[in-house]
Design an enzyme around this catalytic site. Structure first.
Site, PDB file in Angstrom:
ATOM      1  N   THR A 131       0.824  -1.198   0.000  1.00  0.00           N
ATOM      2  CA  THR A 131       0.000   0.000   0.000  1.00  0.00           C
ATOM      3  C   THR A 131       0.864   1.256   0.000  1.00  0.00           C
ATOM      4  O   THR A 131       1.977   1.255   0.565  1.00  0.00           O
ATOM      5  CB  THR A 131      -0.898   0.005   1.254  1.00  0.00           C
ATOM      6  OG1 THR A 131      -1.459   1.304   1.411  1.00  0.00           O
ATOM      7  CG2 THR A 131      -0.133  -0.325   2.516  1.00  0.00           C
ATOM      8  N   TYR A 155      -1.573   0.142  10.277  1.00  0.00           N
ATOM      9  CA  TYR A 155      -1.848  -0.532   9.003  1.00  0.00           C
ATOM     10  C   TYR A 155      -0.616  -0.466   8.094  1.00  0.00           C
ATOM     11  O   TYR A 155      -0.133  -1.489   7.595  1.00  0.00           O
ATOM     12  CB  TYR A 155      -3.058   0.122   8.321  1.00  0.00           C
ATOM     13  CG  TYR A 155      -3.244  -0.307   6.894  1.00  0.00           C
ATOM     14  CD1 TYR A 155      -3.515  -1.636   6.582  1.00  0.00           C
ATOM     15  CD2 TYR A 155      -3.137   0.599   5.840  1.00  0.00           C
ATOM     16  CE1 TYR A 155      -3.668  -2.048   5.269  1.00  0.00           C
ATOM     17  CE2 TYR A 155      -3.288   0.202   4.529  1.00  0.00           C
ATOM     18  CZ  TYR A 155      -3.558  -1.126   4.249  1.00  0.00           C
ATOM     19  OH  TYR A 155      -3.694  -1.524   2.952  1.00  0.00           O
TER      20      TYR A 155
HETATM   21  N1  UFG Z   1     -12.577  11.248   2.667  1.00  0.00           N
HETATM   22  C1  UFG Z   1     -13.586  12.173   2.958  1.00  0.00           C
HETATM   23  N2  UFG Z   1     -14.814  11.670   3.282  1.00  0.00           N
HETATM   24  C2  UFG Z   1     -15.083  10.332   3.348  1.00  0.00           C
HETATM   25  C3  UFG Z   1     -14.047   9.420   3.041  1.00  0.00           C
HETATM   26  C4  UFG Z   1     -12.799   9.915   2.711  1.00  0.00           C
HETATM   27  O1  UFG Z   1     -13.379  13.369   2.935  1.00  0.00           O
HETATM   28  O2  UFG Z   1     -16.223   9.966   3.678  1.00  0.00           O
HETATM   29  C5  UFG Z   1     -11.264  11.776   2.272  1.00  0.00           C
HETATM   30  C6  UFG Z   1     -10.146  11.326   3.208  1.00  0.00           C
HETATM   31  O3  UFG Z   1     -10.039  12.180   4.300  1.00  0.00           O
HETATM   32  C7  UFG Z   1      -8.949  11.375   2.256  1.00  0.00           C
HETATM   33  C8  UFG Z   1      -9.541  11.017   0.892  1.00  0.00           C
HETATM   34  O4  UFG Z   1     -10.934  11.227   1.015  1.00  0.00           O
HETATM   35  O5  UFG Z   1      -8.466  12.685   2.186  1.00  0.00           O
HETATM   36  C9  UFG Z   1      -9.306   9.560   0.528  1.00  0.00           C
HETATM   37  O6  UFG Z   1      -9.675   8.765   1.632  1.00  0.00           O
HETATM   38  P1  UFG Z   1      -9.923   7.182   1.532  1.00  0.00           P
HETATM   39  O7  UFG Z   1     -10.418   6.732   2.851  1.00  0.00           O
HETATM   40  O8  UFG Z   1     -10.770   6.911   0.343  1.00  0.00           O
HETATM   41  O9  UFG Z   1      -8.487   6.593   1.206  1.00  0.00           O
HETATM   42  P2  UFG Z   1      -7.089   6.848   1.930  1.00  0.00           P
HETATM   43  O10 UFG Z   1      -6.321   7.800   1.068  1.00  0.00           O
HETATM   44  O11 UFG Z   1      -7.232   7.195   3.344  1.00  0.00           O
HETATM   45  O12 UFG Z   1      -6.425   5.409   1.929  1.00  0.00           O
HETATM   46  C10 UFG Z   1      -6.436   4.546   0.839  1.00  0.00           C
HETATM   47  C11 UFG Z   1      -6.197   3.117   1.310  1.00  0.00           C
HETATM   48  C12 UFG Z   1      -4.813   2.959   1.820  1.00  0.00           C
HETATM   49  C13 UFG Z   1      -3.819   3.468   0.825  1.00  0.00           C
HETATM   50  C14 UFG Z   1      -4.123   4.856   0.428  1.00  0.00           C
HETATM   51  C15 UFG Z   1      -3.148   5.277  -0.611  1.00  0.00           C
HETATM   52  O13 UFG Z   1      -7.124   2.781   2.314  1.00  0.00           O
HETATM   53  O14 UFG Z   1      -4.561   1.588   2.008  1.00  0.00           O
HETATM   54  O15 UFG Z   1      -5.440   4.917  -0.077  1.00  0.00           O
HETATM   55  O16 UFG Z   1      -3.376   6.579  -1.038  1.00  0.00           O
HETATM   56  F1  UFG Z   1      -2.586   3.448   1.331  1.00  0.00           F
END
Ligand code: UFG
Length: 338
Positions: A131, A155
């Site tokens: 990841t 994680y």
């Molecule tokens: N976000 C919101 N509202 C939501 C969900 C997410 O504003 O309801 C924002 C988060 O704060 C973040 C962005 O959208 O800024 C993306 O969030 P995600 O939860 O979709 O994904 P993440 O970037 O946190 O994490 C994912 C995977 C990880 C990986 C990462 C790599 O879960 O395993 O992408 O960029 F490492």
């Protein structure tokens, strides 16, 4: 070859199994505990298999948890695998902060045991789902495989430790080679709408937006509008799950050719903000759903984008679905089937 896919009933694993069926002639076995995957996904994959290969045999499915070491060892003793593609893992970042040992057990310990079985049973190839979370808060927005890995949550640490276990094991055993794939933000679903992300408590942005379109959620939140980005919201590199899946097929070909173990980022090399994603989902769905501002979520870097030149140059991987509207449309079409 006979390929074992752990977590093959899950979201990404099932898309990889679909492509192994469609693009290769490998025999396929799956181990999955069905904690987030579904028997119906296995059934769908079996019907794709039978249509594609005109073969009644289908996929061998073991309903088993990787933590049951004896049962997994029995599978390795009775079946003869040439390669393993390992997806089965816990993947929710906030949960990893609350319950880190679940992550070290499910991810690091189970991977260590699996790698150990692979070396004792002379498995040749291993592909590992890692990841972009291993990079933590990177010093530059666009990360290379050589960017320092300083994960900021359990994680990411559980995955980085698993990478290290795999690297040491390959170093010690000449004919055991691996590819580590570091995924960026995976989203979307099969373009024929046969499989997709079914986990009900998903936290990922595009899935949450699709659920808000169809009313599974009344509203959704933007976690932080005060980041140092053009519109104040975080920027991520969203990649369609079928483009991610094709990277695994390429990685397997690469290992079959006798190439050295390697690490690759898998992303498109460009990003979109949270507001751009939500705007795209509103445009393609024609639904002006309710979106609220919320405080920053712990551990979110402002910008996380891949440098994907290595995977393009070495694996000759290229994207087919690099289009945010298409990613959102397939995610929404799948959400409507649930
Ligand atoms: N976000 C919101 N509202 C939501 C969900 C997410 O504003 O309801 C924002 C988060 O704060 C973040 C962005 O959208 O800024 C993306 O969030 P995600 O939860 O979709 O994904 P993440 O970037 O946190 O994490 C994912 C995977 C990880 C990986 C990462 C790599 O879960 O395993 O992408 O960029 F490492």
């Amino acid at each position: 070859m006979h390929i074992l896919v752990t977590g093959g009933a899950g979201y990404i694993g099932s898309h990889v199994v679909k492509q192994l069926i469609e693009k290769t002639s490998h025999r396929i076995s799956i181990i999955d505990n069905l904690s987030t995957g579904h028997q119906s996904t296995i059934d769908t994959l079996n019907s794709i298999y039978q249509n594609e290969r005109y073969d009644e045999e289908g996929i061998t499915f073991y309903h088993e948890d990787l933590k049951n070491f004896e049962a997994i060892e029995t599978i390795f003793t009775t079946a003869s695998f040439d390669g393993v593609i390992h997806f089965a893992a816990s993947i929710v970042v906030p949960e990893s902060v609350e319950n880190p040992l679940k992550y070290y057990m499910n991810n690091t310990v189970n991977t260590t045991h699996l790698v150990s079985l692979c070396t004792t049973h002379n498995i040749k190839h291993f592909i590992f789902s890692s990841t972009a979370a291993v990079y933590g808060e990177p010093p530059e927005p666009q990360v290379k495989e050589t960017t320092p890995t300083i994960p900021i949550n359990p994680y990411g640490r559980s995955k980085l430790m698993s990478e290290q276990v795999l690297q040491d094991a390959s170093q010690a055993k000449e004919d055991f080679s691996h590819v580590i794939l570091r995924y960026f933000n995976v989203a979307g679903a099969d373009t024929l709408n046969r499989i997709g992300q079914s986990f009900p408590n998903a936290t990922h942005l595009i899935k949450v937006a699709a659920q808000t379109v169809i009313g599974t959620r009344e509203s959704m939140m933007i976690f932080g509008e005060d980041y140092n980005t053009p519109d104040g919201t975080c920027i991520r590199d969203y990649i369609h799950v079928d483009d991610l899946a094709s990277a695994h097929v390429k990685a397997l070909e690469y290992l079959e050719q006798g190439s050295d173990s390697n690490i690759f980022n898998v992303g498109y090399g460009h990003g979109f903000s949270v507001k751009e994603v939500i705007g795209t989902m509103k445009t393609i769905s024609h639904v002006d759903f309710d979106v609220r501002a919320a405080p920053r979520r712990a551990g979110d870097p402002a910008v996380l984008i891949s440098d994907n030149s290595k995977i393009k140059n070495i694996l000759h991987w290229s994207a087919q679905y690099d289009d945010l509207s298409g990613i959102c449309a397939t995610a929404l079409a799948w959400e409507k089937t649930l």
